[in-house]
Scaffold this motif. Structure first.
Motif, PDB file in Angstrom:
ATOM      1  N   ARG A  23       0.861  -1.186   0.000  1.00 30.25           N
ATOM      2  CA  ARG A  23       0.000   0.000   0.000  1.00 30.25           C
ATOM      3  C   ARG A  23       0.892   1.229   0.000  1.00 30.25           C
ATOM      4  NH1 ARG A  23      -5.478   0.337   1.630  1.00 30.25           N
ATOM      5  NH2 ARG A  23      -5.107   2.597   1.549  1.00 30.25           N
ATOM      6  N   GLU A  24       1.088   1.781  -1.187  1.00 26.96           N
ATOM      7  CA  GLU A  24       2.056   2.856  -1.370  1.00 26.96           C
ATOM      8  C   GLU A  24       1.636   4.126  -0.641  1.00 26.96           C
ATOM      9  OE1 GLU A  24       5.749   4.176  -3.283  1.00 26.96           O
ATOM     10  OE2 GLU A  24       4.869   2.357  -2.440  1.00 26.96           O
ATOM     11  N   ASP A  25       0.323   4.362  -0.556  1.00 22.74           N
ATOM     12  CA  ASP A  25      -0.126   5.554   0.173  1.00 22.74           C
ATOM     13  C   ASP A  25       0.201   5.441   1.654  1.00 22.74           C
ATOM     14  OD1 ASP A  25      -2.049   3.435  -0.071  1.00 22.74           O
ATOM     15  OD2 ASP A  25      -3.585   4.723   0.797  1.00 22.74           O
ATOM     16  N   TRP A  26       0.112   4.232   2.205  1.00 19.53           N
ATOM     17  CA  TRP A  26       0.486   4.022   3.608  1.00 19.53           C
ATOM     18  C   TRP A  26       1.989   4.193   3.794  1.00 19.53           C
ATOM     19  CZ3 TRP A  26      -2.464  -0.970   5.563  1.00 19.53           C
ATOM     20  CH2 TRP A  26      -3.830  -0.724   5.531  1.00 19.53           C
ATOM     21  N   ARG A  27       2.765   3.628   2.884  1.00 15.69           N
ATOM     22  CA  ARG A  27       4.228   3.724   3.004  1.00 15.69           C
ATOM     23  C   ARG A  27       4.671   5.179   3.028  1.00 15.69           C
ATOM     24  NH1 ARG A  27       8.703   4.725   0.345  1.00 15.69           N
ATOM     25  NH2 ARG A  27       7.651   5.242  -1.615  1.00 15.69           N
ATOM     26  N   LYS A  28       4.105   5.968   2.115  1.00 17.68           N
ATOM     27  CA  LYS A  28       4.492   7.373   2.057  1.00 17.68           C
ATOM     28  C   LYS A  28       4.027   8.136   3.291  1.00 17.68           C
ATOM     29  CE  LYS A  28       4.627   7.682  -3.000  1.00 17.68           C
ATOM     30  NZ  LYS A  28       3.992   8.265  -4.215  1.00 17.68           N
ATOM     31  N   LYS A  29       2.827   7.826   3.767  1.00 18.34           N
ATOM     32  CA  LYS A  29       2.311   8.523   4.943  1.00 18.34           C
ATOM     33  C   LYS A  29       3.196   8.285   6.162  1.00 18.34           C
ATOM     34  CE  LYS A  29      -1.693   9.048   7.961  1.00 18.34           C
ATOM     35  NZ  LYS A  29      -3.105   8.673   8.225  1.00 18.34           N
ATOM     36  N   LEU A  30       3.686   7.060   6.310  1.00 24.78           N
ATOM     37  CA  LEU A  30       4.531   6.714   7.458  1.00 24.78           C
ATOM     38  C   LEU A  30       6.007   6.980   7.184  1.00 24.78           C
ATOM     39  CD1 LEU A  30       2.840   3.380   8.635  1.00 24.78           C
ATOM     40  CD2 LEU A  30       2.422   5.717   9.446  1.00 24.78           C
ATOM     41  N   ASN A  31       6.310   7.506   5.993  1.00 26.26           N
ATOM     42  CA  ASN A  31       7.684   7.875   5.636  1.00 26.26           C
ATOM     43  C   ASN A  31       8.633   6.686   5.750  1.00 26.26           C
ATOM     44  OD1 ASN A  31       9.596   9.740   4.716  1.00 26.26           O
ATOM     45  ND2 ASN A  31      10.245  10.258   6.803  1.00 26.26           N
ATOM     46  N   LEU A  32       8.209   5.551   5.196  1.00 25.76           N
ATOM     47  CA  LEU A  32       9.010   4.332   5.237  1.00 25.76           C
ATOM     48  C   LEU A  32       9.801   4.188   3.942  1.00 25.76           C
ATOM     49  CD1 LEU A  32       6.269   1.941   6.646  1.00 25.76           C
ATOM     50  CD2 LEU A  32       8.196   2.908   7.921  1.00 25.76           C
ATOM     51  N   PRO A  33      10.996   3.601   3.992  1.00 27.95           N
ATOM     52  CA  PRO A  33      11.787   3.415   2.758  1.00 27.95           C
ATOM     53  C   PRO A  33      11.155   2.347   1.871  1.00 27.95           C
ATOM     54  CG  PRO A  33      12.841   2.290   4.595  1.00 27.95           C
ATOM     55  CD  PRO A  33      11.701   3.082   5.184  1.00 27.95           C
ATOM     56  N   GLU A  34      11.439   2.420   0.580  1.00 22.90           N
ATOM     57  CA  GLU A  34      10.967   1.381  -0.320  1.00 22.90           C
ATOM     58  C   GLU A  34      11.603   0.050   0.075  1.00 22.90           C
ATOM     59  OE1 GLU A  34      11.830   2.648  -4.313  1.00 22.90           O
ATOM     60  OE2 GLU A  34      10.016   3.890  -4.392  1.00 22.90           O
ATOM     61  N   PRO A  35      10.814  -1.027   0.093  1.00 22.28           N
ATOM     62  CA  PRO A  35      11.351  -2.311   0.572  1.00 22.28           C
ATOM     63  C   PRO A  35      12.294  -2.958  -0.435  1.00 22.28           C
ATOM     64  CG  PRO A  35       9.114  -2.604  -0.244  1.00 22.28           C
ATOM     65  CD  PRO A  35       9.399  -1.127  -0.290  1.00 22.28           C
ATOM     66  N   LYS A  36      13.434  -3.398   0.069  1.00 20.45           N
ATOM     67  CA  LYS A  36      14.407  -4.088  -0.777  1.00 20.45           C
ATOM     68  C   LYS A  36      14.759  -5.466  -0.221  1.00 20.45           C
ATOM     69  CE  LYS A  36      16.678  -0.019  -2.809  1.00 20.45           C
ATOM     70  NZ  LYS A  36      15.713   0.983  -2.355  1.00 20.45           N
ATOM     71  N   THR A  37      14.595  -5.645   1.082  1.00 17.35           N
ATOM     72  CA  THR A  37      14.985  -6.891   1.736  1.00 17.35           C
ATOM     73  C   THR A  37      13.835  -7.414   2.593  1.00 17.35           C
ATOM     74  OG1 THR A  37      15.795  -5.800   3.743  1.00 17.35           O
ATOM     75  CG2 THR A  37      17.356  -6.019   1.903  1.00 17.35           C
ATOM     76  N   ILE A  38      13.994  -8.642   3.071  1.00 18.25           N
ATOM     77  CA  ILE A  38      12.990  -9.203   3.979  1.00 18.25           C
ATOM     78  C   ILE A  38      12.906  -8.370   5.253  1.00 18.25           C
ATOM     79  CG2 ILE A  38      12.452 -11.176   5.457  1.00 18.25           C
ATOM     80  CD1 ILE A  38      13.438 -12.999   3.276  1.00 18.25           C
ATOM     81  N   ASP A  39      14.040  -7.883   5.734  1.00 19.15           N
ATOM     82  CA  ASP A  39      14.015  -7.042   6.943  1.00 19.15           C
ATOM     83  C   ASP A  39      13.200  -5.777   6.697  1.00 19.15           C
ATOM     84  OD1 ASP A  39      15.486  -8.815   8.417  1.00 19.15           O
ATOM     85  OD2 ASP A  39      17.408  -7.803   8.096  1.00 19.15           O
ATOM     86  N   ASP A  40      13.292  -5.201   5.495  1.00 20.20           N
ATOM     87  CA  ASP A  40      12.479  -4.026   5.165  1.00 20.20           C
ATOM     88  C   ASP A  40      10.995  -4.368   5.210  1.00 20.20           C
ATOM     89  OD1 ASP A  40      14.770  -2.530   4.742  1.00 20.20           O
ATOM     90  OD2 ASP A  40      14.768  -2.860   2.565  1.00 20.20           O
ATOM     91  N   ILE A  41      10.643  -5.534   4.662  1.00 19.89           N
ATOM     92  CA  ILE A  41       9.250  -5.960   4.651  1.00 19.89           C
ATOM     93  C   ILE A  41       8.749  -6.188   6.070  1.00 19.89           C
ATOM     94  CG2 ILE A  41       7.698  -7.841   3.960  1.00 19.89           C
ATOM     95  CD1 ILE A  41       9.474  -8.149   1.454  1.00 19.89           C
ATOM     96  N   ARG A  42       9.587  -6.779   6.908  1.00 14.97           N
ATOM     97  CA  ARG A  42       9.184  -7.027   8.297  1.00 14.97           C
ATOM     98  C   ARG A  42       8.926  -5.710   9.030  1.00 14.97           C
ATOM     99  NH1 ARG A  42      13.297 -11.843  10.207  1.00 14.97           N
ATOM    100  NH2 ARG A  42      12.230 -11.531  12.212  1.00 14.97           N
ATOM    101  N   ALA A  43       9.823  -4.758   8.863  1.00 15.70           N
ATOM    102  CA  ALA A  43       9.652  -3.465   9.535  1.00 15.70           C
ATOM    103  C   ALA A  43       8.409  -2.743   9.014  1.00 15.70           C
ATOM    104  CB  ALA A  43      10.899  -2.605   9.330  1.00 15.70           C
ATOM    105  N   MET A  44       8.201  -2.785   7.706  1.00 14.72           N
ATOM    106  CA  MET A  44       7.036  -2.127   7.123  1.00 14.72           C
ATOM    107  C   MET A  44       5.748  -2.783   7.595  1.00 14.72           C
ATOM    108  SD  MET A  44       6.172  -1.536   3.092  1.00 14.72           S
ATOM    109  CE  MET A  44       7.587  -0.452   2.885  1.00 14.72           C
TER     110      MET A  44
END
Length: 585
Positions: free
Chosen positions: A199-220
């Motif tokens: 959900r790109e609108d959620w990612r931008k609202k929470l100011n999260l980095p674009e996911p590149k790794t499993i750790d990124d996905i877990r944090a998001m």
């Protein structure tokens, strides 16, 4: 896909209604090769008849089909009454009856069909879909409940249908029993990566980095679950949702965990071959254990939905459609179904696809180890050839070659119809070029980059580019500012969906094509021991995996599962599969 499924543009007509290798069995359950009995790309010399001629007297038939839970039909159209079924009945002089329907998500269709099979009250023409298609096909063959389709495919399949099946040399390997073609397979498209849809609108609202790794996905995922991304002040959102009915995908089901497995070089449903020629089953390899350890940690920390163990594809589809879910794994066509439903329900919602690469920087892709499903004909039905004729027509529907239906195609496109309803005739299997979507996307990329003009597009490829250009020239956000009419809004959402599928997701796929590693499934048939034991072994595997992920068993219980798998017929099956693969040398 049923389908195919399990959606969409033409390319998914067989995928969602939204792949394999060589062996069949004789009456003694002995493993035998097909002995050259596969259909060829050239019609038999005796085919002088018109395979699409209307019957002199009306032929009646019954059918059942899976349906979308939330189809966007044009006004006056439905699964029960629609322009495509009307054309079928008029052209062939037939009359169909839809005995029942069931949702394509989850296992409702398969359960209902299983009851019909058990009570021997099957319809005349029907598809096998879901996790148990192989065992259902075996039951139908062993019970002498379905017709041998060998002579009918050779006589009645159009040259286009034969040529497209011929593109996949393993397409028919799982449908031969004693040299007889007992079913028509579907869902045989080119291998497709499972992408990370966010959900790109959620990612931008929470100011999260674009996911590149499993750790990124877990944090998001944790942020989407805990940080109120929809801004309603309630803890009612989810991060990553996935279905536990198919924790690894035997047929590219909705919202499985393939992306995690594949990124760890694990292929739990694939027969793989080492460089020395030895065959191994991916579900018992150490890489699968490593992936399970990650998933176990994700479930424990909450980055994998806490209700994971209770959800099938229907539930995850509800989560995505309703706007609760923030991350799912699915192929490029996800915007058409079900993620487009999110936008119809909330036009301010937005999705974006990302690749999940391995530690080596590769986009791993597992081969589809079996067809998406099968179409079969009830034993004793007077006109088995009708199934082949319906496949011919479905293929032409998908290619948009029938001029009389041009207004219908336009009407469905304008309505934003999801693919499972885009060709809503009772029996729908449009056979496509397996690599069609890749070839089409490369044309779009070249046109948008100014390297080619639109004259290179085929008839069925024009609408996709039109959607991309419409969204680029006047994005949905701009249209929302002007209080659009319902029709204008639906058209804009349809354009956004096409844009997300083609210019976002398929661009991710084509941009990573040189970086992709396809792990081929070297065997898709059934050995003698498979017929007796494979269903039980798959159940054993799924239960072991699920218990590990949910924390009911320690990670080292994987080793006990492997031992059981081998002792309960797995070792014998490996030997049989090796023998079949060796015959190709």
């Amino acid at each position: 896909m049923k389908s195919s499924k399990k959606v969409i543009p033409v390319v998914l007509a067989s995928c969602l209604l939204f792949s394999v290798a060589a062996c069949s069995t004789n009456g003694n359950n002995e493993s035998v090769t097909n002995n050259g009995s596969k259909p060829t790309a050239t019609a038999g010399a005796e085919q002088a008849l018109d395979p699409m001629a209307a019957y002199k007297e009306t032929v009646e038939y019954t059918a059942v089909r899976s349906i979308s839970q939330d189809p966007k039909f044009p006004e006056g159209e439905s699964y029960e009454k629609n322009s495509f079924q009307d054309y079928v009945e008029k052209t062939l002089n037939v009359k169909g009856k839809l005995s029942w329907t069931a949702p394509s998500d989850g296992d409702q269709y398969a359960k209902k069909l299983s009851l019909d099979i058990a009570s021997n009250r099957i319809p005349d023409l029907f598809s096998l879909e879901g996790q148990s298609i192989v065992s259902m096909l075996n039951t139908l063959v062993e019970g002498d409940m379905i017709e041998d389709l060998t002579p009918y495919f050779e006589k009645y399949a159009s040259q286009k249908v034969k040529d497209r099946y011929a593109e996949n040399p393993y397409a028919f390997d799982t449908v031969y029993f004693g040299g007889k073609m007992m079913a028509i397979p579907y869902g045989m498209e080119k291998e497709q990566p499972m992408l990370v849809w966010v959900r790109e609108d959620w990612r931008k609202k929470l100011n999260l980095p674009e996911p590149k790794t499993i750790d990124d996905i877990r944090a998001m995922s944790l942020a989407f679950t805990n940080d109120d991304p929809d801004g309603n002040g309630k803890k009612d959102t989810l991060g990553l949702v996935a279905q536990s009915n198919s924790m690894f995908s035997p047929s590219f089901d909705l919202h499985t965990l393939d992306s995690i497995y594949w990124s760890q070089n694990a292929f739990p449903a694939t027969w793989m071959q080492n460089e020395d020629g030895t065959v191994k089953y991916g579900g018992i390899q150490p890489e699968a254990k490593e992936a399970l350890a990650i998933l176990r940690d994700m479930y424990k920390e909450g980055s994998l939905d806490k209700e994971y163990g209770l959800k099938d594809g229907g539930k995850t589809t509800e989560d995505a459609s309703s706007g609760r879910a923030g991350i799912v794994f699915e192929a490029w066509y996800a915007p058409y179904y079900p993620l487009g439903n999110t936008i119809y329900n909330n036009p301010n919602a937005d999705w974006k696809a990302y690749p999940l690469l391995s530690d080596e920087g590769k986009l791993n892709i597992g081969s589809n180890p079996s067809p998406g499903g099968y179409l079969v004909v009830k034993k004793g039905f007077e006109h088995p050839e009708l199934l082949i004729q319906l496949i011919n027509l479905s293929t032409e529907f998908g290619d948009k070659t029938i001029e009389e239906l041009a207004p219908v195609y336009e009407k469905y496109q304008t309505a934003g119809t999801v693919s499972v309803a885009s060709h809503a005739q009772y029996v729908d299997l449009g056979v496509i070029d397996p690599a069609l979507i890749y070839k089409q996307q490369k044309k779009y990329n070249d046109i948008l980059a100014g390297k080619a003009d639109k004259s290179i597009l085929g008839t069925t490829e024009v609408s996709g580019l039109e959607q991309i250009e419409a969204e680029m020239n006047n994005p949905l956000e701009n249209i929302l500012k002007n209080n659009p009419s319902k029709d204008d809004l639906n058209a804009a959402i349809s354009n956004r969906i096409g844009y997300l599928a083609y210019n976002v997701a398929m661009r991710v796929v084509t941009d990573n094509e040189s970086n992709s590693v396809v792990v081929p499934n070297v065997y898709g048939g059934q050995t003698a021991t498979m017929i007796k034991s494979w269903t039980d072994l798959q159940t054993l595997q799924k239960q072991a995996y699920l218990k590990i992920i949910l924390g009911a068993q320690p990670i080292d219980s994987f080793d006990d599962f492997v031992k059981q798998w081998k002792e309960q017929g797995g070792d014998t099956i490996v030997q049989e599969v090796q023998a079949e693969v060796d015959k190709r040398k």
